[in-house]
Design an enzyme around this catalytic site. Structure first.
Site, mmCIF file in Angstrom:
data_model
loop_
_atom_site.group_PDB
_atom_site.id
_atom_site.type_symbol
_atom_site.label_atom_id
_atom_site.label_comp_id
_atom_site.label_asym_id
_atom_site.label_seq_id
_atom_site.Cartn_x
_atom_site.Cartn_y
_atom_site.Cartn_z
ATOM 1 N N GLU A 363 0.832 -1.221 0.000
ATOM 2 C CA GLU A 363 0.000 0.000 0.000
ATOM 3 C C GLU A 363 0.861 1.263 0.000
ATOM 4 O O GLU A 363 0.516 2.281 0.611
ATOM 5 C CB GLU A 363 -1.030 -0.040 1.134
ATOM 6 C CG GLU A 363 -1.934 -1.252 0.967
ATOM 7 C CD GLU A 363 -3.302 -1.134 1.536
ATOM 8 O OE1 GLU A 363 -3.755 -0.017 1.800
ATOM 9 O OE2 GLU A 363 -3.941 -2.192 1.708
ATOM 10 N N THR A 365 5.276 2.047 -0.462
ATOM 11 C CA THR A 365 6.487 1.878 0.358
ATOM 12 C C THR A 365 6.703 3.102 1.266
ATOM 13 O O THR A 365 6.097 4.160 1.054
ATOM 14 C CB THR A 365 7.722 1.751 -0.552
ATOM 15 O OG1 THR A 365 7.815 2.962 -1.325
ATOM 16 C CG2 THR A 365 7.624 0.553 -1.501
HETATM 17 N N1 CAA Z 1 -6.532 11.408 -3.736
HETATM 18 C C1 CAA Z 1 -7.142 11.866 -4.844
HETATM 19 N N2 CAA Z 1 -6.451 12.197 -5.975
HETATM 20 C C2 CAA Z 1 -5.117 12.051 -5.945
HETATM 21 C C3 CAA Z 1 -4.421 11.587 -4.821
HETATM 22 C C4 CAA Z 1 -5.185 11.256 -3.667
HETATM 23 N N3 CAA Z 1 -4.596 10.804 -2.554
HETATM 24 N N4 CAA Z 1 -3.103 11.545 -5.093
HETATM 25 C C5 CAA Z 1 -2.958 11.988 -6.355
HETATM 26 N N5 CAA Z 1 -4.177 12.285 -6.871
HETATM 27 C C6 CAA Z 1 -4.466 12.842 -8.180
HETATM 28 C C7 CAA Z 1 -3.755 14.178 -8.380
HETATM 29 O O1 CAA Z 1 -4.525 15.247 -7.881
HETATM 30 C C8 CAA Z 1 -3.610 14.231 -9.881
HETATM 31 O O2 CAA Z 1 -4.844 14.622 -10.465
HETATM 32 P P1 CAA Z 1 -4.999 15.926 -11.422
HETATM 33 O O3 CAA Z 1 -4.093 15.681 -12.595
HETATM 34 O O4 CAA Z 1 -6.434 15.956 -11.767
HETATM 35 O O5 CAA Z 1 -4.539 17.081 -10.592
HETATM 36 C C9 CAA Z 1 -3.407 12.794 -10.256
HETATM 37 O O6 CAA Z 1 -3.930 11.994 -9.192
HETATM 38 C C10 CAA Z 1 -1.973 12.419 -10.501
HETATM 39 O O7 CAA Z 1 -1.241 12.778 -9.340
HETATM 40 P P2 CAA Z 1 0.350 12.737 -9.326
HETATM 41 O O8 CAA Z 1 0.861 13.501 -10.536
HETATM 42 O O9 CAA Z 1 0.809 13.158 -7.973
HETATM 43 O O10 CAA Z 1 0.636 11.183 -9.592
HETATM 44 P P3 CAA Z 1 2.006 10.402 -9.696
HETATM 45 O O11 CAA Z 1 1.981 9.577 -10.894
HETATM 46 O O12 CAA Z 1 3.149 11.353 -9.508
HETATM 47 O O13 CAA Z 1 1.927 9.397 -8.438
HETATM 48 C C11 CAA Z 1 2.172 8.644 -6.196
HETATM 49 C C12 CAA Z 1 1.772 9.793 -7.154
HETATM 50 C C13 CAA Z 1 1.830 9.172 -4.803
HETATM 51 C C14 CAA Z 1 3.638 8.311 -6.265
HETATM 52 C C15 CAA Z 1 1.297 7.412 -6.517
HETATM 53 O O14 CAA Z 1 1.662 6.874 -7.764
HETATM 54 C C16 CAA Z 1 1.388 6.319 -5.469
HETATM 55 O O15 CAA Z 1 0.729 6.394 -4.434
HETATM 56 N N6 CAA Z 1 2.190 5.258 -5.722
HETATM 57 C C17 CAA Z 1 2.223 4.085 -4.858
HETATM 58 C C18 CAA Z 1 1.211 3.066 -5.298
HETATM 59 C C19 CAA Z 1 0.838 2.140 -4.196
HETATM 60 O O16 CAA Z 1 0.651 2.537 -3.058
HETATM 61 N N7 CAA Z 1 0.644 0.874 -4.535
HETATM 62 C C20 CAA Z 1 0.200 -0.074 -3.596
HETATM 63 C C21 CAA Z 1 -0.530 -1.147 -4.303
HETATM 64 S S1 CAA Z 1 -2.049 -1.605 -3.586
HETATM 65 C C22 CAA Z 1 -1.708 -2.726 -2.376
HETATM 66 O O17 CAA Z 1 -0.612 -2.891 -1.919
HETATM 67 C C23 CAA Z 1 -2.956 -3.370 -1.907
HETATM 68 C C24 CAA Z 1 -2.843 -4.717 -1.328
HETATM 69 O O18 CAA Z 1 -3.207 -5.695 -1.961
HETATM 70 C C25 CAA Z 1 -2.435 -4.860 0.104
#
Ligand code: CAA
Length: 387
Positions: A363, A365
């Site tokens: 979820e 790192t």
């Molecule tokens: N809530 C709502 N919208 C959001 C948001 C949030 N928390 N975070 C980003 N957004 C939106 C932004 O506002 C943006 O939208 P607009 O273009 O309309 O303004 C859009 O999303 C893109 O945002 P970013 O440019 O910031 O996106 P990014 O590509 O740079 O990525 C990141 C941001 C935080 C690194 C994200 O990619 C991330 O969280 N990565 C990690 C993924 C992850 O946690 N994976 C876990 C897998 S699930 C799992 O583990 C489940 C399981 O089975 C246990």
């Protein structure tokens, strides 16, 4: 913020503590060995309302707040972390997402079955080459008449094998970045949808983590969540809540490790006295308890902000970052206090240590949590608002 629990929250905590210590704890070690998915326990948890805690009663949920959910998850994690991760994904990522973004028909068809525990849910975002960067995913969904045709593979999907309903993200427009991603509800048994390999993991052994494959898999167009292109925002919103869940899971496991370390230190004698009399160990225990208390408050804080309708993305990442790192420190120290016995399967601390290792990884790192926190800090509107 001093945190005071209400009568209702204390009652839920007590009820789940009794259930988890009677039903889950006695068999947790055995489940870790056999890797048996805890389906019977999950059915009992469904009956107690623990699988759709924040879902309104009209959709078979318990309709309680996030703080109550955090308390319940801590108790389940204390007893069995593998069961807790299934509970966390079901509540925070699957049910909350359907409740927030689903149509009335989707809620009646899917959310009701999930919230009652009739079916287990999964959330499929990660792919073999798209983990921390989910925008780079390559699973595709192409509109064809009244369906979308999905092709691609997902990886590391919690409950992938046991889920009856999976939320799957896929690219509906490859020319766009995140705005080309959509989310779909896919039912088990849909033609072209299959479960691939199950991972052999270091910990959380009773929770399955699998690959999912989509080969010309036709998903009814009415199963799209939100509008085409909403998938990334839906996933990020889901993960905000999910990260509070992982923080709660971390607190629960750390409490179990601390309790085990305290009781072992009191009973184990060396040099003619209990090892709890030695200052070196007393200071270790004091640091563990302090670390744990801080993580618990951060977790409550993020949950309370969510309940109050405040923005909580940054606070959820702070809680997840601190609590998941904390539980790795605390379980390592608990194992050290147990000496050679801690390294054996006679005591539960080696399981706590193995189970906790993934908390800084899934979820998002620890490194991704720091990205999220820093991004928010550097936005103008956050200046001076930290309290
Ligand atoms: N809530 C709502 N919208 C959001 C948001 C949030 N928390 N975070 C980003 N957004 C939106 C932004 O506002 C943006 O939208 P607009 O273009 O309309 O303004 C859009 O999303 C893109 O945002 P970013 O440019 O910031 O996106 P990014 O590509 O740079 O990525 C990141 C941001 C935080 C690194 C994200 O990619 C991330 O969280 N990565 C990690 C993924 C992850 O946690 N994976 C876990 C897998 S699930 C799992 O583990 C489940 C399981 O089975 C246990």
């Amino acid at each position: 913020m001093p945190f005071e629990l209400s009568e209702e929250q204390l009652m839920i905590q007590g009820m789940v503590r009794d259930f988890a210590r009677e039903q889950l704890l006695p068999t947790a070690m055995e489940r870790d060995r056999t890797k048996a998915f805890p389906i019977e326990n999950l059915k009992k948890m469904g009956a107690l309302g623990l699988l759709g805690m924040m879902v309104p009663p009209e959709y078979n949920g318990a309709g309680v707040d996030t703080v109550s959910y955090v308390l319940a998850l801590q108790e389940v994690a204390y007893a069995c972390a593998a069961t807790a991760v299934v509970m966390s994904v079901q509540n925070s990522i699957v049910c909350e997402t359907l409740n927030r973004f689903g149509t009335e028909e989707q809620k009646r068809s899917y959310l009701k079955r999930l919230a009652s525990g009739e079916v287990i849910g999964a959330f499929a975002l990660t792919e073999p080459h798209a983990g921390s960067d989910p925008v780079s995913q390559s699973t595709s969904a192409v509109r064809d008449g009244d369906a979308y045709v999905l092709n691609g593979s997902k990886r590391f999907i919690t409950s992938g094998k046991n889920a009856g309903i999976t939320i799957v993200t896929a690219k509906t427009d490859k020319t766009k970045r995140h705005k080309g991603i959509s989310a779909f509800i896919v039912e088990k048994g849909t033609a072209g949808f299959s479960v691939g390999k199950t991972e052999e993991k270091m910990g959380l052994c009773a929770s399955d983590t699998t690959d999912l494959h989509f080969e010309d898999c036709r998903v009814p167009a009415k199963n799209i969540l939100g509008a085409p292109g909403d998938g990334f925002k839906i996933a990020m919103t889901a993960l905000d809540g999910g990260r509070i869940g992982i923080a709660a899971q971390s607190v629960g496991v750390a409490q179990a490790a601390l309790d085990a370390a305290v009781s072992y230190a009191k009973e184990r004698e060396q040099f003619g006295q209990p090892i709890s009399k030695f200052q070196g160990l007393r200071w270790m225990l004091a640091d563990m308890a302090t670390d744990l208390a801080a993580a618990r408050q951060l977790t409550f804080y993020a949950a309370a902000r969510k309940d109050q309708g405040e923005k909580y993305t940054m606070e959820a990442s702070m809680a997840k970052l601190f609590a998941s790192e904390m539980v790795n420190r605390v379980t390592a120290a608990a194992l050290q206090i147990h000496g050679g016995y801690g390294y054996t399967k006679e005591y539960p601390v080696e399981r706590y240590y193995r189970d906790a290792r993934v908390f800084t990884i899934y979820e998002g790192t620890s490194e991704i949590q720091r990205v999220v926190i820093a991004n928010h800090l550097l936005e103008d509107r956050y200046v001076g608002t930290l309290r």
